[in-house]
Design a protein around this motif. Sequence first.
Motif, PDB file in Angstrom:
ATOM      1  N   SER A   1       0.801  -1.215   0.000  1.00 16.05           N
ATOM      2  CA  SER A   1       0.000   0.000   0.000  1.00 16.05           C
ATOM      3  C   SER A   1       0.837   1.268   0.000  1.00 16.05           C
ATOM      4  O   SER A   1       0.330   2.341  -0.320  1.00 16.05           O
ATOM      5  CB  SER A   1      -0.923   0.006   1.227  1.00 16.05           C
ATOM      6  N   HIS A   2       2.170   1.167   0.338  1.00 16.39           N
ATOM      7  CA  HIS A   2       2.988   2.391   0.375  1.00 16.39           C
ATOM      8  C   HIS A   2       3.232   2.948  -1.032  1.00 16.39           C
ATOM      9  O   HIS A   2       3.717   4.068  -1.190  1.00 16.39           O
ATOM     10  CB  HIS A   2       4.328   2.110   1.067  1.00 16.39           C
TER      11      HIS A   2
ATOM     12  N   SER B   1      -0.886   6.489  -3.630  1.00 16.79           N
ATOM     13  CA  SER B   1      -0.872   7.881  -3.187  1.00 16.79           C
ATOM     14  C   SER B   1      -2.266   8.463  -3.392  1.00 16.79           C
ATOM     15  O   SER B   1      -2.689   8.714  -4.532  1.00 16.79           O
ATOM     16  CB  SER B   1       0.165   8.681  -3.975  1.00 16.79           C
TER      17      SER B   1
ATOM     18  N   GLN C   1      -6.043   8.319   2.599  1.00 17.22           N
ATOM     19  CA  GLN C   1      -4.610   8.007   2.624  1.00 17.22           C
ATOM     20  C   GLN C   1      -4.152   7.690   4.044  1.00 17.22           C
ATOM     21  O   GLN C   1      -3.407   6.713   4.264  1.00 17.22           O
ATOM     22  CB  GLN C   1      -3.817   9.189   2.065  1.00 17.22           C
TER      23      GLN C   1
ATOM     24  N   ARG D   1      -2.667   4.094   5.483  1.00 20.85           N
ATOM     25  CA  ARG D   1      -1.345   4.003   6.105  1.00 20.85           C
ATOM     26  C   ARG D   1      -1.436   3.433   7.514  1.00 20.85           C
ATOM     27  O   ARG D   1      -0.557   2.681   7.948  1.00 20.85           O
ATOM     28  CB  ARG D   1      -0.679   5.385   6.149  1.00 20.85           C
ATOM     29  N   ARG D   2      -2.495   3.785   8.244  1.00 20.95           N
ATOM     30  CA  ARG D   2      -2.643   3.211   9.578  1.00 20.95           C
ATOM     31  C   ARG D   2      -2.897   1.703   9.495  1.00 20.95           C
ATOM     32  O   ARG D   2      -2.394   0.927  10.307  1.00 20.95           O
ATOM     33  CB  ARG D   2      -3.790   3.904  10.335  1.00 20.95           C
TER      34      ARG D   2
ATOM     35  N   ALA E   1       0.347   0.076   8.810  1.00 17.29           N
ATOM     36  CA  ALA E   1       1.266   0.108   9.954  1.00 17.29           C
ATOM     37  C   ALA E   1       0.871  -0.903  11.024  1.00 17.29           C
ATOM     38  O   ALA E   1       1.710  -1.276  11.864  1.00 17.29           O
ATOM     39  CB  ALA E   1       1.297   1.515  10.549  1.00 17.29           C
TER      40      ALA E   1
END
Length: 856
Positions: free
Chosen positions: A482-483, A486, A494, A498-499, A502
Amino acid sequence: MQLPWRAAARAAFTSPVTIIVTATTALLVAFVAVAAVLHSAAAGSAAVDYQTENLCAQAVPTGVDGQDFSIQDANTVIADARAQGAKHGFDTAIAAKYSSPVVVDHQGTPAKIKFAYRDRAQDNLRVVRGGDPNGIWISETMAEDFGMRLGDQLGGAQLPPVTAIYADLSTPTSQWWCSESAYAVPNMLAGDAEYAQVAWLPSSDDYDTAMSTTDDAGLTTLSVRFPSDQMPHTTGEAQAQSERNDALITTLTNTIDSRDLETTPSLDNAFERPTEVASDAQTTVFTSILSLTVISLLVGLAGVATVTIQWCQRRQSELRLLWSRGASPTALGLRAVLELAAPLAIGTVLGAVLARVLLPWYAPARAVDLWPQVLAGLAALGTLLIAIAVAGTTTLFWVHRRFARVPARPGRLRRGWRYVPWELLSGGLAVAAWARLSAGYAAASDGPVPTVDPAALAFPLLVLLTVVLLVARIAQLLLGRSHYASWWRVPAAQLAMRRLAASRGPAIGVLLVGALAVGALATGSGIANAQSNAMLEKSNMFIGANSSVQVTADTVVDENPIPKEVAGSSTLVGEKEDGDVTILAVDPEDFPKGAWLEGRTQEEMSEVLAPLRAQRQSASDPIPAIRVGQAPSGAIELPSLPGAETVAAVESFTKIGTNPGYVISSDVLSHQERWDMTTWSIWSQDSLERLSGVLNDAQVYHFAVKDREAEFNAMPFLVIEWTFGFVTALGLVLAAVAAVALLLAVEVRRRQNALSGTFLLRMGLRQRALFGSHLLELGALATAAVLTGVGIGATGAVLSVPLLDPAPWLNPIPDLPNLTPLVLASLAGGGLVVLLAGWVAVRAVRTASIGELIRG
């Protein structure tokens, strides 16, 4: 140095969130273990209740029956039965003696009757006229046929006169008479030699006198029953009753054999088979739910491990300090045990109590034997000890990995389990389960309890597990990549992505448990409701309506025998078999009111039967007929009936099903053609008791009575329904675990959320956008779990339901019910949890202190 666990028990209460989450997780684990034991025991109890409800109450204890006894031998057997019954706890005995049909002189006219005596018989007869208990009681039919009146003398002056006229006994009888229906209820179809109404004598001595004064009385038929006010309700009570029956049979057999009588009675333990059926049902349900129970327990214990990791993160600074002072990983693990043991114990006790209190909600019966309750308590204790061991072991490994592991060692073995193709393993098991399910191992078509193979029943659950694991694998890969995405044009999306990336571990865990929960709900409720609907539809198809009684052909030749009291809910149906073809003669006007309509409305059934309303111009004209199934069309020849011609066709029809057959109108049949039908029956939507009572009052003779619930063996359907009913309950438990896991995942990363959220707010992100970001993150997990669970659970159920049919020989085939309410409820419940979790996450940002943000 002080022991690091000295104040551990008190320290636990400094973190209310940890206590609540730990206790809740232990509660769910204990609930699953205890509920599995209690549910299987309750299934056995429900099977006992089903057997006793459909069995004559006086047939539950041992019964003594005998024919062709002399008076002396009959009295001997009855005395022995009373004496031995009392020794084995059967304090009440009801003895009866019946003569063969005898001819007595009544005012110069011979009258055929049967003399009989039964203890307390007069208390259970409905008196029409008279009522003096010291005389002979005769039936209404006897009084009408032979012109008998109160005060008449039967069988000589040695016998008392007639002092009462009682209402005729007919089937279905009351529970007090049900064991005697073969003796006390006259059978008009038995022939002139055997048919006779019963005259009840006031005492056993009077019966003996009557037998001695008649020349053609023959020998006596006897029966002894041992009624009980307390019916068995559990498998333990049923086993005790059956063993007591066997003990009485053995003792009484030895006693009677020692008498050297010319004839010996038959002693029957009619409750032996129902006891075996109930025991088999209990074992079947337990073995069937064992696999999912183990999976649920493993998920719950994984939740305990997650709670422990959260505790370790909260205590990281303290654990590091103790480690630096020389405390070993084992000592720190023991500290975690002592701190978490209290909430684990509290949760386990609450879970066990809750499982027992909610037993009527999720189990098919309330009554449970003492021993299963003891086992349930031991299961709760076992889960507590295992949960404590998991907490200590998790802390030990966490401390060792965090503080003692050499940095140069990458720990590939520890991460190797992630690359094991678990979905391929479960998929292989699903294929093996499908092979057994499709081969017919899931439910036997013959026998009171289906021969359920746990491997076959596990198919829909294994399909669910396989696809959920596959979805989790795909989600893990997508989050890992997923990184590269954008979506900063939509900052909330977004940040949510990202959470998730992570915290892939907790996110995948929530997705797994949530999908399993919803899938278990879809599978369990779908299959259980399908079995319940199939049982209702098949029993209606088997009988034709809620109740059915057969009437004689001469009753229906001239007029419709249905009394007006039940005319609006009953219909007259004639039936005839011609090889594999069934012919039904129905009344197009009344049939929609009294018969089962296969899901059609009365208007729709009237339209189906409308072509039968055509009138025949002459006796030589063909009868209009509706073709059913694959029966030939066009001009046809019906056996012993005039020619017919098909005017319409349907795929299925009540009683016939999809088998070949024809439906004709009874209105167009002549008197002789009505005689040529094999049987005539009254089908009714009323209960059998009401239908039979109204027919008795109208003096319409009927026999071969059938009740939908009693005539059709529903036990195989109930066993499968009880099994998947527990799957539904486990789905609710897993849903609770998923909700707790989601809230715990948010709580575990409280500091990270607070820190990142504070920076985002300082950088200009609105609080509403931050809240929306958390909703997107958590909502994506909840939506994926619900859609995956419902989709795969419904698919597995659709494939399994037709094969989980204990009566495939009877239409219709079970079908999956509408799951839309489940989908809506799952989405609504998931939405509430997501809103709560999002509020918790944003609240952590709003209430974070400077010290919490800058601490190491």
